[in-house]
Design an enzyme around this catalytic site. Structure first.
Site, PDB file in Angstrom:
ATOM      1  N   TYR A   1       1.026  -1.198   0.112  1.00 15.09           N
ATOM      2  CA  TYR A   1       0.011  -0.100   0.047  1.00 15.09           C
ATOM      3  C   TYR A   1       0.963   1.142   0.000  1.00 15.09           C
ATOM      4  O   TYR A   1       1.814   1.234   0.988  1.00 15.09           O
ATOM      5  CB  TYR A   1      -0.844   0.110   1.188  1.00 15.09           C
ATOM      6  CG  TYR A   1      -1.906   1.006   1.178  1.00 15.09           C
ATOM      7  CD1 TYR A   1      -2.805   1.277   0.120  1.00 15.09           C
ATOM      8  CD2 TYR A   1      -1.661   2.441   2.135  1.00 15.09           C
ATOM      9  CE1 TYR A   1      -3.471   2.433   0.304  1.00 15.09           C
ATOM     10  CE2 TYR A   1      -2.395   3.359   1.884  1.00 15.09           C
ATOM     11  CZ  TYR A   1      -3.336   3.601   0.820  1.00 15.09           C
ATOM     12  OH  TYR A   1      -4.028   4.745   0.635  1.00 15.09           O
TER      13      TYR A   1
ATOM     14  N   GLN B   1     -10.671   1.002   1.509  1.00 16.72           N
ATOM     15  CA  GLN B   1     -10.946   0.055   0.427  1.00 16.72           C
ATOM     16  C   GLN B   1      -9.744  -0.669  -0.198  1.00 16.72           C
ATOM     17  O   GLN B   1     -10.026  -1.695  -0.669  1.00 16.72           O
ATOM     18  CB  GLN B   1     -11.606   0.913  -0.565  1.00 16.72           C
ATOM     19  CG  GLN B   1     -11.086   2.008  -1.333  1.00 16.72           C
ATOM     20  CD  GLN B   1     -11.048   3.539  -0.492  1.00 16.72           C
ATOM     21  OE1 GLN B   1     -11.559   3.290   0.430  1.00 16.72           O
ATOM     22  NE2 GLN B   1     -11.016   4.327  -1.220  1.00 16.72           N
TER      23      GLN B   1
ATOM     24  N   ASN C   1      -2.440   6.376   6.791  1.00 16.42           N
ATOM     25  CA  ASN C   1      -3.188   7.566   7.814  1.00 16.42           C
ATOM     26  C   ASN C   1      -3.752   6.548   8.816  1.00 16.42           C
ATOM     27  O   ASN C   1      -3.623   5.434   8.883  1.00 16.42           O
ATOM     28  CB  ASN C   1      -3.959   8.354   7.346  1.00 16.42           C
ATOM     29  CG  ASN C   1      -5.152   7.820   6.494  1.00 16.42           C
ATOM     30  OD1 ASN C   1      -5.405   6.597   6.775  1.00 16.42           O
ATOM     31  ND2 ASN C   1      -5.808   8.664   5.724  1.00 16.42           N
TER      32      ASN C   1
ATOM     33  N   SER D   1       3.034   9.770  10.914  1.00 17.04           N
ATOM     34  CA  SER D   1       4.403  10.068  11.158  1.00 17.04           C
ATOM     35  C   SER D   1       4.898  10.505  12.387  1.00 17.04           C
ATOM     36  O   SER D   1       3.977  11.397  12.831  1.00 17.04           O
ATOM     37  CB  SER D   1       4.960  10.793   9.949  1.00 17.04           C
ATOM     38  OG  SER D   1       6.731  10.613  10.178  1.00 17.04           O
TER      39      SER D   1
ATOM     40  N   GLN E   1       9.149  16.014   9.692  1.00 15.81           N
ATOM     41  CA  GLN E   1       8.115  15.201   9.893  1.00 15.81           C
ATOM     42  C   GLN E   1       6.760  15.949  10.106  1.00 15.81           C
ATOM     43  O   GLN E   1       5.593  15.115   9.849  1.00 15.81           O
ATOM     44  CB  GLN E   1       8.388  14.315  11.127  1.00 15.81           C
ATOM     45  CG  GLN E   1       9.575  13.254  10.886  1.00 15.81           C
ATOM     46  CD  GLN E   1       9.482  12.590   9.794  1.00 15.81           C
ATOM     47  OE1 GLN E   1       8.750  11.587   9.622  1.00 15.81           O
ATOM     48  NE2 GLN E   1      10.086  12.754   8.757  1.00 15.81           N
TER      49      GLN E   1
ATOM     50  N   HIS F   1       4.454  16.019   7.274  1.00 17.32           N
ATOM     51  CA  HIS F   1       3.584  14.870   6.671  1.00 17.32           C
ATOM     52  C   HIS F   1       2.082  14.752   6.520  1.00 17.32           C
ATOM     53  O   HIS F   1       1.415  14.559   5.828  1.00 17.32           O
ATOM     54  CB  HIS F   1       4.229  13.404   7.350  1.00 17.32           C
ATOM     55  CG  HIS F   1       5.248  12.923   6.631  1.00 17.32           C
ATOM     56  ND1 HIS F   1       5.140  12.068   5.559  1.00 17.32           N
ATOM     57  CD2 HIS F   1       6.576  12.596   7.156  1.00 17.32           C
ATOM     58  CE1 HIS F   1       6.333  11.535   5.182  1.00 17.32           C
ATOM     59  NE2 HIS F   1       7.312  11.720   6.186  1.00 17.32           N
TER      60      HIS F   1
ATOM     61  N   GLU G   1       8.817   6.607  16.215  1.00 19.87           N
ATOM     62  CA  GLU G   1       9.153   5.887  15.092  1.00 19.87           C
ATOM     63  C   GLU G   1      10.531   6.236  14.456  1.00 19.87           C
ATOM     64  O   GLU G   1      11.133   5.492  14.227  1.00 19.87           O
ATOM     65  CB  GLU G   1       7.989   6.389  13.974  1.00 19.87           C
ATOM     66  CG  GLU G   1       8.216   5.848  12.487  1.00 19.87           C
ATOM     67  CD  GLU G   1       7.116   6.970  11.696  1.00 19.87           C
ATOM     68  OE1 GLU G   1       7.289   6.324  10.462  1.00 19.87           O
ATOM     69  OE2 GLU G   1       6.785   7.800  12.126  1.00 19.87           O
ATOM     70  N   HIS G   2      10.769   7.491  14.730  1.00 17.46           N
ATOM     71  CA  HIS G   2      12.116   7.934  14.394  1.00 17.46           C
ATOM     72  C   HIS G   2      12.626   8.772  15.615  1.00 17.46           C
ATOM     73  O   HIS G   2      12.104   9.489  16.160  1.00 17.46           O
ATOM     74  CB  HIS G   2      11.914   8.939  13.193  1.00 17.46           C
ATOM     75  CG  HIS G   2      11.409   8.565  12.014  1.00 17.46           C
ATOM     76  ND1 HIS G   2      10.154   8.976  11.645  1.00 17.46           N
ATOM     77  CD2 HIS G   2      12.070   8.001  11.030  1.00 17.46           C
ATOM     78  CE1 HIS G   2       9.575   8.508  10.623  1.00 17.46           C
ATOM     79  NE2 HIS G   2      10.484   7.916  10.179  1.00 17.46           N
TER      80      HIS G   2
ATOM     81  N   ASP H   1      14.527   8.411   5.243  1.00 12.53           N
ATOM     82  CA  ASP H   1      13.128   8.429   4.273  1.00 12.53           C
ATOM     83  C   ASP H   1      13.521   7.968   2.928  1.00 12.53           C
ATOM     84  O   ASP H   1      12.622   7.475   2.089  1.00 12.53           O
ATOM     85  CB  ASP H   1      12.613   9.756   4.455  1.00 12.53           C
ATOM     86  CG  ASP H   1      11.615   9.593   5.548  1.00 12.53           C
ATOM     87  OD1 ASP H   1      11.229   8.864   6.202  1.00 12.53           O
ATOM     88  OD2 ASP H   1      11.067  11.034   5.760  1.00 12.53           O
TER      89      ASP H   1
ATOM     90  N   GLU I   1       2.579 -36.567  28.958  1.00 13.93           N
ATOM     91  CA  GLU I   1       1.768 -35.836  28.447  1.00 13.93           C
ATOM     92  C   GLU I   1       0.352 -36.499  28.066  1.00 13.93           C
ATOM     93  O   GLU I   1      -0.539 -35.899  27.798  1.00 13.93           O
ATOM     94  CB  GLU I   1       2.253 -34.947  27.578  1.00 13.93           C
ATOM     95  CG  GLU I   1       3.130 -33.939  28.037  1.00 13.93           C
ATOM     96  CD  GLU I   1       3.565 -32.947  26.637  1.00 13.93           C
ATOM     97  OE1 GLU I   1       3.910 -31.913  27.028  1.00 13.93           O
ATOM     98  OE2 GLU I   1       3.095 -33.399  25.491  1.00 13.93           O
TER      99      GLU I   1
ATOM    100  N   HIS J   1       1.985 -40.478  20.085  1.00 10.60           N
ATOM    101  CA  HIS J   1       3.347 -39.902  20.056  1.00 10.60           C
ATOM    102  C   HIS J   1       4.429 -40.832  20.281  1.00 10.60           C
ATOM    103  O   HIS J   1       5.540 -41.023  19.817  1.00 10.60           O
ATOM    104  CB  HIS J   1       3.505 -38.812  20.778  1.00 10.60           C
ATOM    105  CG  HIS J   1       2.790 -37.327  20.301  1.00 10.60           C
ATOM    106  ND1 HIS J   1       1.380 -37.029  20.068  1.00 10.60           N
ATOM    107  CD2 HIS J   1       3.352 -36.176  19.826  1.00 10.60           C
ATOM    108  CE1 HIS J   1       1.054 -36.141  19.568  1.00 10.60           C
ATOM    109  NE2 HIS J   1       2.325 -35.391  19.369  1.00 10.60           N
TER     110      HIS J   1
END
Length: 432
Positions: free
Chosen positions: A124, A186, A209, A233, A255, A258, A322-323, A356, A410, A415
């Protein structure tokens, strides 16, 4: 920007809140779109594209003619810049290839692990207020290195149904096989369920977003895998008196521009430097083409003075940015103490923009505190690890009794029997 001086730890959660809606706020609209796309397929997609992007599309896919035209409309200067970035990203992600190694855990018991590419991946690429062709490099390049067989991409078009030429050029350059003019919730729904036009994929990648982030989390309910929650961001900058104020202000604004829901935080051990950077922020902000967006993000941001370095580091780890930029005289001593961050930039001459675009590291990173338990996108994100083992008769003789004892404890007698039958066969052969 709000100034805060030596905040008490009890106040940190409130101070460090992100300016975003919660999952529960957004979930109803995401669920509605998911439900409609799962039932109506392309019809629902076109309806929402018309509603959100203003485009009335006959075909959801990008044609080869559109790609060829895009190549002609990208300047040689930009093509060369993309080529440099692509080369560095390839070098960094190729360095993450780990050769398979066989281990003899017990004599005659050989175990090893091999990587297998995820066959179908969906990328995406946001395109709302900026054509983020750099994100294609960050996702498609490691997907190719990993050996993914199908690389599918969704990105929104403009109201005329056109995708930015640089986006199409970069996607074609990086081996994306199918490109669809679909954005937002979507797009995530289309890749999750598959439609008449869009193939269903096995794993979703890419930032977006807060609506896209919630959509990716919703996709987990439908047997989908995702790279990480990567929403609006964010950047935290930690400085002392040695930092160059204009550099740090520019990083904060990089940033902030963004989106209006982005967040930037400055933490400093110097009140003087904090105020100097704040002044620079407003000076540079006035000159930015995207100043209206950045201004809103800056209004949600914080300037925090921490007189004690250990408190500052604990605050950074609590926020899990994040950064993270560290521009202090003792940066190298601080690095081992950083536990939670998506990507770290060290020193005055290491702008966040380098990550980036062109240094080689990946810019698809965990936001909203998820750096506490998620890594940024890397080569492993496009692969699975498959374990193998091969046991000789001697090897099974050495570990077989332990397996029998454990299985019986067990209560799993089938087994145990799977081993016992083989051990009996080995004993019979040795007595012949």
């Amino acid at each position: 920007m709000k100034k805060i001086f030596d905040p008490k730890r009890a106040t940190w959660p409130k101070i460090l809140e992100r300016p975003t809606q919660s999952y529960s706020d957004i979930e109803p609209i995401v669920k509605q779109i998911f439900d409609e796309v799962s039932v109506e397929g392309d019809t629902a997609l076109k309806r929402y594209i018309k509603k959100f992007d203003g485009a009335d599309l006959d075909s959801l896919s990008v044609s080869q003619i559109e790609i060829d035209l895009a190549k002609e409309n990208v300047s040689e200067e930009l093509k060369n810049a993309i080529a440099l970035a692509k080369s560095n990203i390839e070098a960094f992600h190729t360095s993450q290839v780990v050769p398979s190694k066989k281990t003899e855990t017990t004599k005659g018991v050989i175990c090893w692990q091999e990587k297998r590419a995820i066959e179908k991946v969906g990328l995406y690429i946001p395109g709302g207020t900026a054509p983020l062709f750099s994100t294609i490099l960050m996702l498609a390049v490691p997907a190719q290195i990993a050996g993914c067989e199908e690389i599918i991409m969704c990105t929104p078009s403009d109201a005329n149904g056109n995708v930015h030429p640089a986006v199409l050029y970069t996607a074609d350059l990086c081996g994306v096989q199918k490109i669809f003019k679909i954005g937002g919730i979507q797009a995530i729904a289309a890749l999750t369920f598959g439609t008449e036009s869009v193939p269903k994929v096995y794993k979703l990648f890419g930032p977006g977003n807060q609506y896209v982030t919630v959509a990716k989390q919703m996709a987990l309910k439908f047997d989908m895998s995702i790279d990480l929650p990567a929403g609006p961001s964010e950047l935290l900058v930690y400085v002392d008196d040695s930092a160059t104020a204009s550099f740090m202000a520019a990083d904060l604004l990089s940033q902030a521009e963004h989106g209006t829901d982005s967040q930037v935080i400055l933490v400093s051990s110097s009140v003087t430097k904090l105020e100097e950077i704040e002044s620079e922020v407003y000076t540079q902000l006035a000159k930015l083409p995207r100043k209206d967006i950045a201004k809103t993000a800056v209004a949600n941001s914080k300037l925090i003075y921490c007189s004690v370095q250990d408190d500052a580091i604990d605050l950074i780890n609590s926020y899990a940015p994040e950064h993270l930029i560290i521009s202090t005289v003792d940066a190298q001593k601080i690095l081992p103490k950083i536990k939670n961050a998506g990507s770290v930039f060290v020193g005055d001459y290491t702008p966040e923009s380098a990550g980036d675009y062109a240094s080689g590291t990946n810019h698809t990173l965990p936001t909203n505190g998820y750096a506490k338990n998620y890594s940024g996108v890397n080569l492993d994100a496009f692969q699975k690890s498959v374990s193998f083992q091969e046991i000789s008769e001697n090897g099974l003789s050495l570990i077989g009794n332990a397996i029998e004892i454990m299985a019986e404890a067990e209560g799993l007698y089938a087994h145990k029997n799977a081993v016992s039958l083989r051990l009996d066969k080995i004993k019979d052969k040795s007595s012949e």
